[in-house]
Design an enzyme around this catalytic site. Structure first.
Site, PDB file in Angstrom:
ATOM      1  N   ASP A  45       0.828  -1.211   0.000  1.00 63.37           N
ATOM      2  CA  ASP A  45       0.000   0.000   0.000  1.00 63.37           C
ATOM      3  C   ASP A  45       0.860   1.258   0.000  1.00 63.37           C
ATOM      4  OD1 ASP A  45      -2.307  -1.382   0.204  1.00 63.37           O
ATOM      5  OD2 ASP A  45      -2.576  -1.076   2.362  1.00 63.37           O
ATOM      6  N   LYS A  67      -3.637   2.703  -2.301  1.00 60.76           N
ATOM      7  CA  LYS A  67      -4.852   3.505  -2.440  1.00 60.76           C
ATOM      8  C   LYS A  67      -4.758   4.659  -1.456  1.00 60.76           C
ATOM      9  CE  LYS A  67      -7.328  -0.196  -1.938  1.00 60.76           C
ATOM     10  NZ  LYS A  67      -8.428  -1.078  -1.642  1.00 60.76           N
ATOM     11  N   MET A 181      -9.339   7.550   8.883  1.00 65.45           N
ATOM     12  CA  MET A 181      -9.705   8.259   7.647  1.00 65.45           C
ATOM     13  C   MET A 181     -10.669   9.402   7.971  1.00 65.45           C
ATOM     14  SD  MET A 181     -10.087   5.007   5.077  1.00 65.45           S
ATOM     15  CE  MET A 181     -10.348   3.691   6.244  1.00 65.45           C
TER      16      MET A 181
HETATM   17  N1  SAH Z   1      -5.098  -0.957   8.549  1.00 61.05           N
HETATM   18  C1  SAH Z   1      -4.704   0.349   9.020  1.00 61.05           C
HETATM   19  C2  SAH Z   1      -5.762   1.394   8.744  1.00 61.05           C
HETATM   20  C3  SAH Z   1      -5.977   1.646   7.261  1.00 61.05           C
HETATM   21  S1  SAH Z   1      -7.098   2.946   6.976  1.00 61.05           S
HETATM   22  C4  SAH Z   1      -4.388   0.277  10.521  1.00 61.05           C
HETATM   23  O1  SAH Z   1      -4.678  -0.741  11.164  1.00 61.05           O
HETATM   24  O2  SAH Z   1      -3.833   1.241  11.050  1.00 61.05           O
HETATM   25  C5  SAH Z   1      -6.008   4.321   6.748  1.00 61.05           C
HETATM   26  C6  SAH Z   1      -6.148   5.283   7.911  1.00 61.05           C
HETATM   27  O3  SAH Z   1      -5.431   4.793   9.029  1.00 61.05           O
HETATM   28  C7  SAH Z   1      -5.584   6.654   7.670  1.00 61.05           C
HETATM   29  O4  SAH Z   1      -6.490   7.491   6.965  1.00 61.05           O
HETATM   30  C8  SAH Z   1      -5.383   7.146   9.093  1.00 61.05           C
HETATM   31  O5  SAH Z   1      -6.614   7.531   9.678  1.00 61.05           O
HETATM   32  C9  SAH Z   1      -4.934   5.864   9.789  1.00 61.05           C
HETATM   33  N2  SAH Z   1      -3.465   5.756   9.825  1.00 61.05           N
HETATM   34  C10 SAH Z   1      -2.699   4.844   9.222  1.00 61.05           C
HETATM   35  N3  SAH Z   1      -1.395   5.032   9.514  1.00 61.05           N
HETATM   36  C11 SAH Z   1      -1.349   6.097  10.348  1.00 61.05           C
HETATM   37  C12 SAH Z   1      -0.303   6.796  11.017  1.00 61.05           C
HETATM   38  N4  SAH Z   1       0.975   6.426  10.902  1.00 61.05           N
HETATM   39  N5  SAH Z   1      -0.638   7.839  11.791  1.00 61.05           N
HETATM   40  C13 SAH Z   1      -1.911   8.236  11.951  1.00 61.05           C
HETATM   41  N6  SAH Z   1      -2.943   7.610  11.344  1.00 61.05           N
HETATM   42  C14 SAH Z   1      -2.668   6.554  10.553  1.00 61.05           C
END
Ligand code: SAH
Length: 264
Positions: A45, A67, A181
């Site tokens: 990703d 994405k 998100m």
């Molecule tokens: N599977 C991922 C989430 C994917 S959805 C998980 O478990 O973390 C993508 C969203 O995750 C982003 O829009 C944000 O809200 C959050 N996100 C992912 N990485 C992040 C990070 N390093 N810091 C803050 N938010 C994060």
């Protein structure tokens, strides 16, 4: 092909959905690291950082299928097909996803596609963004007597559509709400939760790029969340954490102030 020992759980022609964690490569699990090193192809990703991808053995094919909202990317069905086709060609496939693959990670679609094609598929969990954000803040997502519940919610809506969320249920003063998100929807999240009865001064923490060197964090209150999201955040992934547990440090700090005043 990687000559790194794959282990009996990763034969050619199989797929692992691997959690890459929030960004800091040290937050990868040891299992994730082994699987990445052993893979012959890695589909990753946009949120997976270069330091994590560097773990792949030289010669491993790295395929970006990311994405990020608003940017062109492969659709889910094309990603499913790519993964399955690689496995059927005898590759050791790692599908590397930010955070935990099973949290807002479209894992089920990919698992179903693999199973339908008779391809063995397993999940390696990862540290989800909410855990990383809370760790950076030095806060606990739960708080004895105050936050007995933790809700993970996505505030991502299809373009032009309103969020389809049960705001009444989410406006729970005894819960911590982790909004994934949620940056673009900060106005709506704030207004809807307040309209559903959550106090306007409920503590909120925003963490952008949690666990990465360019991490930024802010503490505010629910009614000021739109302003903070608009003015304080850049274009990195950001998590909103809402609830009394996010005020814990502040409560402790103001209690300390009171003590100091009383003593002086
Ligand atoms: N599977 C991922 C989430 C994917 S959805 C998980 O478990 O973390 C993508 C969203 O995750 C982003 O829009 C944000 O809200 C959050 N996100 C992912 N990485 C992040 C990070 N390093 N810091 C803050 N938010 C994060």
């Amino acid at each position: 092909m990687s000559d790194f020992p794959a282990g009996p759980d990763f034969p050619p022609g199989s797929v692992w959905l691997v959690g890459a964690g929030p960004g800091d490569p040290e937050l990868l699990t040891r299992k994730a690291e082994r699987l990445i090193r052993a893979a012959s192809v890695v589909f990753h990703d946009a949120l997976v950082g270069p330091e994590v991808l560097d773990l792949a053995t030289p010669g491993t094919r790295l395929v970006h299928v990311g994405k990020r909202s608003g940017r062109h990317s492969k659709d889910q069905a094309s990603i499913d097909k790519l993964i399955v086709a690689a496995a059927l060609e005898g590759e050791r496939v790692v599908r590397l996803k930010g955070g935990d693959p099973a949290i807002f990670g479209r894992a089920t679609e990919e698992i179903d596609a693999c199973r339908a094609a008779g391809v063995a598929v397993r999940i390696c969990p990862g540290v989800t963004a909410a855990s990383a954000a809370a760790a950076s803040l030095g806060l606990s997502l739960t708080l004895r007597g105050m936050a007995r519940k933790l809700t993970f919610v996505t505030a991502h809506a299809r373009a032009g559509e309103a969020l389809d969320l049960d705001w009444q249920a989410l406006a729970d003063p005894t819960a911590t709400l982790a909004v994934y998100m949620g940056k673009a929807a900060a106005n709506e999240v704030s207004a809807q939760l307040i309209a559903a009865g959550l106090s306007a001064d409920t503590p909120v923490a925003l963490v952008e790029n949690a666990s990465l060197p360019n991490e930024r964090q802010f503490r505010t209150r629910l009614d000021l969340l739109p302003l903070a999201a608009r003015t304080a955040l850049g274009d990195g992934p950001a998590l909103l954490l809402i609830g009394k547990a996010m005020g814990a440090g502040l409560l402790a700090a103001s209690a300390a102030e009171h003590v100091r005043e009383a003593v002086c």
